[in-house]
Design a protein around this motif. Sequence first.
Motif, PDB file in Angstrom:
ATOM      1  N   GLU A  52       0.793  -1.235   0.000  1.00 55.71           N
ATOM      2  CA  GLU A  52       0.000   0.000   0.000  1.00 55.71           C
ATOM      3  C   GLU A  52       0.825   1.284   0.000  1.00 55.71           C
ATOM      4  O   GLU A  52       0.273   2.387   0.023  1.00 55.71           O
ATOM      5  N   GLU A 154       4.159  -5.428   9.674  1.00 56.60           N
ATOM      6  CA  GLU A 154       3.757  -5.608   8.265  1.00 56.60           C
ATOM      7  C   GLU A 154       4.062  -4.397   7.406  1.00 56.60           C
ATOM      8  O   GLU A 154       3.685  -4.336   6.242  1.00 56.60           O
ATOM      9  N   THR A 157       0.904   0.438   6.129  1.00 57.50           N
ATOM     10  CA  THR A 157      -0.364   0.058   5.500  1.00 57.50           C
ATOM     11  C   THR A 157      -1.287   1.266   5.500  1.00 57.50           C
ATOM     12  O   THR A 157      -1.069   2.235   6.224  1.00 57.50           O
ATOM     13  N   ARG A 158      -2.318   1.186   4.712  1.00 61.45           N
ATOM     14  CA  ARG A 158      -3.319   2.250   4.688  1.00 61.45           C
ATOM     15  C   ARG A 158      -3.943   2.413   6.070  1.00 61.45           C
ATOM     16  O   ARG A 158      -4.164   3.530   6.523  1.00 61.45           O
ATOM     17  N   HIS A 159      -4.199   1.311   6.755  1.00 61.89           N
ATOM     18  CA  HIS A 159      -4.795   1.375   8.097  1.00 61.89           C
ATOM     19  C   HIS A 159      -3.885   2.161   9.052  1.00 61.89           C
ATOM     20  O   HIS A 159      -4.351   3.059   9.753  1.00 61.89           O
ATOM     21  N   THR A 160      -2.599   1.827   9.074  1.00 70.11           N
ATOM     22  CA  THR A 160      -1.654   2.537   9.944  1.00 70.11           C
ATOM     23  C   THR A 160      -1.554   4.005   9.546  1.00 70.11           C
ATOM     24  O   THR A 160      -1.505   4.893  10.401  1.00 70.11           O
ATOM     25  N   ILE A 162      -3.849   5.976   7.958  1.00 71.15           N
ATOM     26  CA  ILE A 162      -5.059   6.715   8.330  1.00 71.15           C
ATOM     27  C   ILE A 162      -5.155   6.868   9.839  1.00 71.15           C
ATOM     28  O   ILE A 162      -5.421   7.964  10.356  1.00 71.15           O
ATOM     29  N   GLN A 163      -4.929   5.777  10.562  1.00 74.66           N
ATOM     30  CA  GLN A 163      -4.983   5.822  12.027  1.00 74.66           C
ATOM     31  C   GLN A 163      -3.961   6.827  12.570  1.00 74.66           C
ATOM     32  O   GLN A 163      -4.260   7.605  13.473  1.00 74.66           O
ATOM     33  N   ARG A 166      -5.058  10.430  11.753  1.00 79.60           N
ATOM     34  CA  ARG A 166      -6.188  10.799  12.623  1.00 79.60           C
ATOM     35  C   ARG A 166      -5.696  11.139  14.025  1.00 79.60           C
ATOM     36  O   ARG A 166      -6.178  12.093  14.639  1.00 79.60           O
TER      37      ARG A 166
END
Length: 173
Positions: A52, A154, A157-160, A162-163, A166
């Motif tokens: 990502e 990992e 990532t997009r999750h990391t 964005i989180q 934020r």
Amino acid sequence: MVLERYPKAVVLDLDYTLWPFWCDTHVVRPLKAVSDVVVIDSCNLELSFYEEVESILLELKEYDVKIIGASRTGTPDIAKDLLTMLHIRGNPAITYFDCLEWGTGSKTRHIQRAAKKLKLTKELANGDFVLFDDEKRNRDVSSINCHFIHVPNEGLTRHTFIQGLRAWNKATK
């Protein structure tokens, strides 16, 4: 996903943040590009970004965020070659970075030098920089008002991403 706002600069570590290896211990020259997104070394180790990373770099550019590479790599020449050989939308990945600060020394010094080169020292002082890094020891960047986001095993990532942004948004409101 569009966020409420973006920082002026995002600082990215390289090894185990953007790609799953250490340039100075895993990679053996010569390097050969086998595609726009894969490079192999002399031991046939496949070298590429985490899945990502490309979309994250594109998003940062879309929102006019300065991208800084900061790494303690002992082989900056290998890192530069990799970023030159790996491509994003037909362009060398290195062209997406506004500043590169590599070599020995702390991330705080790397970030301060980059801020000075980019004429963003005021923005750094105002907390408008975010560092994504896999090494928790680099939390010390908070001493220069740079927000630290830990990147888990990992990679980025997009999750990391964005989180992390934020959390930065909430902390700097």
